[in-house]
Design a protein around this motif. Structure first.
Motif, PDB file in Angstrom:
ATOM      1  N   LYS A  31     -12.976   9.463   8.171  1.00  0.00           N
ATOM      2  CA  LYS A  31     -12.368  10.207   9.276  1.00  0.00           C
ATOM      3  C   LYS A  31     -10.905   9.803   9.466  1.00  0.00           C
ATOM      4  CE  LYS A  31     -13.245  11.573  14.019  1.00  0.00           C
ATOM      5  NZ  LYS A  31     -13.982  11.282  15.249  1.00  0.00           N
ATOM      6  N   VAL A  32     -10.609   8.522   9.360  1.00  0.00           N
ATOM      7  CA  VAL A  32      -9.227   8.039   9.475  1.00  0.00           C
ATOM      8  C   VAL A  32      -8.370   8.581   8.337  1.00  0.00           C
ATOM      9  CG1 VAL A  32      -7.783   5.964   9.317  1.00  0.00           C
ATOM     10  CG2 VAL A  32      -9.780   5.973  10.795  1.00  0.00           C
ATOM     11  N   ALA A  33      -8.924   8.654   7.128  1.00  0.00           N
ATOM     12  CA  ALA A  33      -8.178   9.167   5.975  1.00  0.00           C
ATOM     13  C   ALA A  33      -7.799  10.623   6.158  1.00  0.00           C
ATOM     14  CB  ALA A  33      -8.996   8.992   4.700  1.00  0.00           C
ATOM     15  N   VAL A  34      -8.620  11.393   6.874  1.00  0.00           N
ATOM     16  CA  VAL A  34      -8.317  12.804   7.148  1.00  0.00           C
ATOM     17  C   VAL A  34      -7.344  12.920   8.309  1.00  0.00           C
ATOM     18  CG1 VAL A  34      -9.265  15.012   7.918  1.00  0.00           C
ATOM     19  CG2 VAL A  34     -10.515  13.653   6.252  1.00  0.00           C
ATOM     20  N   GLU A  35      -7.670  12.298   9.426  1.00  0.00           N
ATOM     21  CA  GLU A  35      -6.924  12.517  10.669  1.00  0.00           C
ATOM     22  C   GLU A  35      -5.611  11.758  10.750  1.00  0.00           C
ATOM     23  OE1 GLU A  35      -9.651  11.572  13.790  1.00  0.00           O
ATOM     24  OE2 GLU A  35     -10.851  13.369  13.434  1.00  0.00           O
ATOM     25  N   ASP A  36      -5.592  10.513  10.331  1.00  0.00           N
ATOM     26  CA  ASP A  36      -4.409   9.680  10.540  1.00  0.00           C
ATOM     27  C   ASP A  36      -3.562   9.504   9.287  1.00  0.00           C
ATOM     28  OD1 ASP A  36      -5.302   9.361  13.151  1.00  0.00           O
ATOM     29  OD2 ASP A  36      -6.325   7.470  12.713  1.00  0.00           O
ATOM     30  N   GLU A  37      -4.200   9.225   8.180  1.00  0.00           N
ATOM     31  CA  GLU A  37      -3.451   8.910   6.967  1.00  0.00           C
ATOM     32  C   GLU A  37      -3.086  10.138   6.153  1.00  0.00           C
ATOM     33  OE1 GLU A  37      -5.569   5.941   4.803  1.00  0.00           O
ATOM     34  OE2 GLU A  37      -5.512   4.530   6.463  1.00  0.00           O
ATOM     35  N   LYS A  38      -3.747  11.290   6.413  1.00  0.00           N
ATOM     36  CA  LYS A  38      -3.492  12.531   5.670  1.00  0.00           C
ATOM     37  C   LYS A  38      -3.643  12.300   4.166  1.00  0.00           C
ATOM     38  CE  LYS A  38      -2.018  14.564   9.511  1.00  0.00           C
ATOM     39  NZ  LYS A  38      -2.761  13.954  10.580  1.00  0.00           N
ATOM     40  N   PHE A  39      -4.655  11.506   3.814  1.00  0.00           N
ATOM     41  CA  PHE A  39      -4.930  11.165   2.423  1.00  0.00           C
ATOM     42  C   PHE A  39      -6.019  12.063   1.844  1.00  0.00           C
ATOM     43  CE2 PHE A  39      -7.538   8.510  -0.501  1.00  0.00           C
ATOM     44  CZ  PHE A  39      -6.626   8.437  -1.535  1.00  0.00           C
ATOM     45  N   ILE A  40      -6.974  12.419   2.679  1.00  0.00           N
ATOM     46  CA  ILE A  40      -8.031  13.343   2.293  1.00  0.00           C
ATOM     47  C   ILE A  40      -7.872  14.600   3.127  1.00  0.00           C
ATOM     48  CG2 ILE A  40     -10.528  13.756   2.293  1.00  0.00           C
ATOM     49  CD1 ILE A  40     -10.918  10.875   1.520  1.00  0.00           C
ATOM     50  N   PHE A  41      -8.046  15.750   2.489  1.00  0.00           N
ATOM     51  CA  PHE A  41      -7.832  17.034   3.138  1.00  0.00           C
ATOM     52  C   PHE A  41      -9.146  17.784   3.266  1.00  0.00           C
ATOM     53  CE2 PHE A  41      -4.011  15.712   0.997  1.00  0.00           C
ATOM     54  CZ  PHE A  41      -3.070  15.833   1.994  1.00  0.00           C
ATOM     55  N   VAL A  42      -9.194  18.706   4.227  1.00  0.00           N
ATOM     56  CA  VAL A  42     -10.394  19.488   4.486  1.00  0.00           C
ATOM     57  C   VAL A  42     -10.049  20.957   4.314  1.00  0.00           C
ATOM     58  CG1 VAL A  42     -12.217  19.994   6.145  1.00  0.00           C
ATOM     59  CG2 VAL A  42     -11.143  17.737   6.148  1.00  0.00           C
ATOM     60  N   SER A  43     -10.740  21.604   3.411  1.00  0.00           N
ATOM     61  CA  SER A  43     -10.505  23.009   3.116  1.00  0.00           C
ATOM     62  C   SER A  43     -11.069  23.895   4.219  1.00  0.00           C
ATOM     63  CB  SER A  43     -11.181  23.353   1.783  1.00  0.00           C
ATOM     64  OG  SER A  43     -11.116  24.724   1.534  1.00  0.00           O
ATOM     65  N   ASN A  44     -10.596  25.127   4.270  1.00  0.00           N
ATOM     66  CA  ASN A  44     -11.194  26.109   5.173  1.00  0.00           C
ATOM     67  C   ASN A  44     -12.471  26.690   4.577  1.00  0.00           C
ATOM     68  OD1 ASN A  44      -9.508  26.049   7.412  1.00  0.00           O
ATOM     69  ND2 ASN A  44      -8.005  27.347   6.422  1.00  0.00           N
ATOM     70  N   PHE A  45     -12.741  26.402   3.319  1.00  0.00           N
ATOM     71  CA  PHE A  45     -13.952  26.884   2.664  1.00  0.00           C
ATOM     72  C   PHE A  45     -15.112  25.948   2.989  1.00  0.00           C
ATOM     73  CE2 PHE A  45     -10.490  28.497   0.015  1.00  0.00           C
ATOM     74  CZ  PHE A  45     -10.787  29.854   0.059  1.00  0.00           C
ATOM     75  N   ALA A  46     -16.287  26.528   3.136  1.00  0.00           N
ATOM     76  CA  ALA A  46     -17.479  25.746   3.443  1.00  0.00           C
ATOM     77  C   ALA A  46     -18.594  26.089   2.471  1.00  0.00           C
ATOM     78  CB  ALA A  46     -17.930  26.018   4.870  1.00  0.00           C
ATOM     79  N   SER A  47     -19.459  25.121   2.253  1.00  0.00           N
ATOM     80  CA  SER A  47     -20.636  25.299   1.419  1.00  0.00           C
ATOM     81  C   SER A  47     -21.775  24.513   2.060  1.00  0.00           C
ATOM     82  CB  SER A  47     -20.351  24.767   0.006  1.00  0.00           C
ATOM     83  OG  SER A  47     -21.500  24.827  -0.784  1.00  0.00           O
ATOM     84  N   ASP A  48     -22.935  25.130   2.167  1.00  0.00           N
ATOM     85  CA  ASP A  48     -24.100  24.499   2.790  1.00  0.00           C
ATOM     86  C   ASP A  48     -23.800  23.998   4.206  1.00  0.00           C
ATOM     87  OD1 ASP A  48     -25.683  24.933   0.515  1.00  0.00           O
ATOM     88  OD2 ASP A  48     -24.995  23.050  -0.396  1.00  0.00           O
ATOM     89  N   GLY A  49     -22.962  24.729   4.931  1.00  0.00           N
ATOM     90  CA  GLY A  49     -22.669  24.381   6.314  1.00  0.00           C
ATOM     91  C   GLY A  49     -21.621  23.308   6.516  1.00  0.00           C
ATOM     92  N   ASN A  50     -21.022  22.814   5.435  1.00  0.00           N
ATOM     93  CA  ASN A  50     -19.986  21.783   5.532  1.00  0.00           C
ATOM     94  C   ASN A  50     -18.715  22.266   4.850  1.00  0.00           C
ATOM     95  OD1 ASN A  50     -21.525  19.504   6.719  1.00  0.00           O
ATOM     96  ND2 ASN A  50     -22.735  19.744   4.864  1.00  0.00           N
ATOM     97  N   ASN A  51     -17.586  21.876   5.407  1.00  0.00           N
ATOM     98  CA  ASN A  51     -16.313  22.189   4.760  1.00  0.00           C
ATOM     99  C   ASN A  51     -16.151  21.346   3.506  1.00  0.00           C
ATOM    100  OD1 ASN A  51     -15.564  22.728   7.882  1.00  0.00           O
ATOM    101  ND2 ASN A  51     -14.409  24.070   6.532  1.00  0.00           N
ATOM    102  N   SER A  52     -15.351  21.837   2.574  1.00  0.00           N
ATOM    103  CA  SER A  52     -15.058  21.098   1.347  1.00  0.00           C
ATOM    104  C   SER A  52     -13.963  20.078   1.616  1.00  0.00           C
ATOM    105  CB  SER A  52     -14.598  22.058   0.253  1.00  0.00           C
ATOM    106  OG  SER A  52     -15.610  23.002  -0.029  1.00  0.00           O
ATOM    107  N   PHE A  53     -14.127  18.880   1.108  1.00  0.00           N
ATOM    108  CA  PHE A  53     -13.148  17.809   1.239  1.00  0.00           C
ATOM    109  C   PHE A  53     -12.525  17.590  -0.137  1.00  0.00           C
ATOM    110  CE2 PHE A  53     -15.663  17.377   4.908  1.00  0.00           C
ATOM    111  CZ  PHE A  53     -15.071  16.512   5.805  1.00  0.00           C
ATOM    112  N   TYR A  54     -11.236  17.235  -0.158  1.00  0.00           N
ATOM    113  CA  TYR A  54     -10.575  17.000  -1.440  1.00  0.00           C
ATOM    114  C   TYR A  54      -9.406  16.055  -1.291  1.00  0.00           C
ATOM    115  CZ  TYR A  54      -7.149  20.514   0.095  1.00  0.00           C
ATOM    116  OH  TYR A  54      -6.200  21.203   0.797  1.00  0.00           O
ATOM    117  N   MET A  55      -8.988  15.492  -2.414  1.00  0.00           N
ATOM    118  CA  MET A  55      -7.817  14.619  -2.483  1.00  0.00           C
ATOM    119  C   MET A  55      -6.776  15.295  -3.364  1.00  0.00           C
ATOM    120  SD  MET A  55      -9.496  10.812  -2.863  1.00  0.00           S
ATOM    121  CE  MET A  55     -10.267  11.148  -4.423  1.00  0.00           C
TER     122      MET A  55
END
Length: 93
Positions: A31-55
């Motif tokens: 969660k910190v890597a997404v919100e604070d560090e901007k190291f991991i990103f969250v796509s607007n695309f979802a699969s199986d009810g979850n958004n896709s995460f990527y680096m």
């Protein structure tokens, strides 16, 4: 982090500038890597009810090593399957 890359998150990559419907809770680091560090990103695309995460891999000079991200399905720190969904505003018709 000494040098931080700047992104136009409105069009390029979606970091932590959104609200969670279901926040990842496998460990605090994801969660910190997404919100604070901007190291991991969250796509607007979802699969199986979850958004896709990527680096986004970068070179030693700080440039993108490739045009698209590397999808991740498990937390890089604890190895748990990522469960996370962004909150979307309801569309009015």
């Amino acid at each position: 982090m000494a040098d931080q890359m700047e992104f136009d998150q409105s069009k390029d990559h979606i970091g932590g500038n959104f609200e969670w419907d279901v926040a990842p809770n496998c460990c605090a680091l994801l969660k910190v890597a997404v919100e604070d560090e901007k190291f991991i990103f969250v796509s607007n695309f979802a699969s199986d009810g979850n958004n896709s995460f990527y680096m986004m891999p970068v070179t030693s000079e700080g440039y993108f090593a490739r045009d698209n991200g590397v999808a991740i399905s498990h937390c890089p720190w604890c190895g748990t399957k990522i469960v996370g969904r962004k909150k979307y505003t309801a569309k009015s018709t």
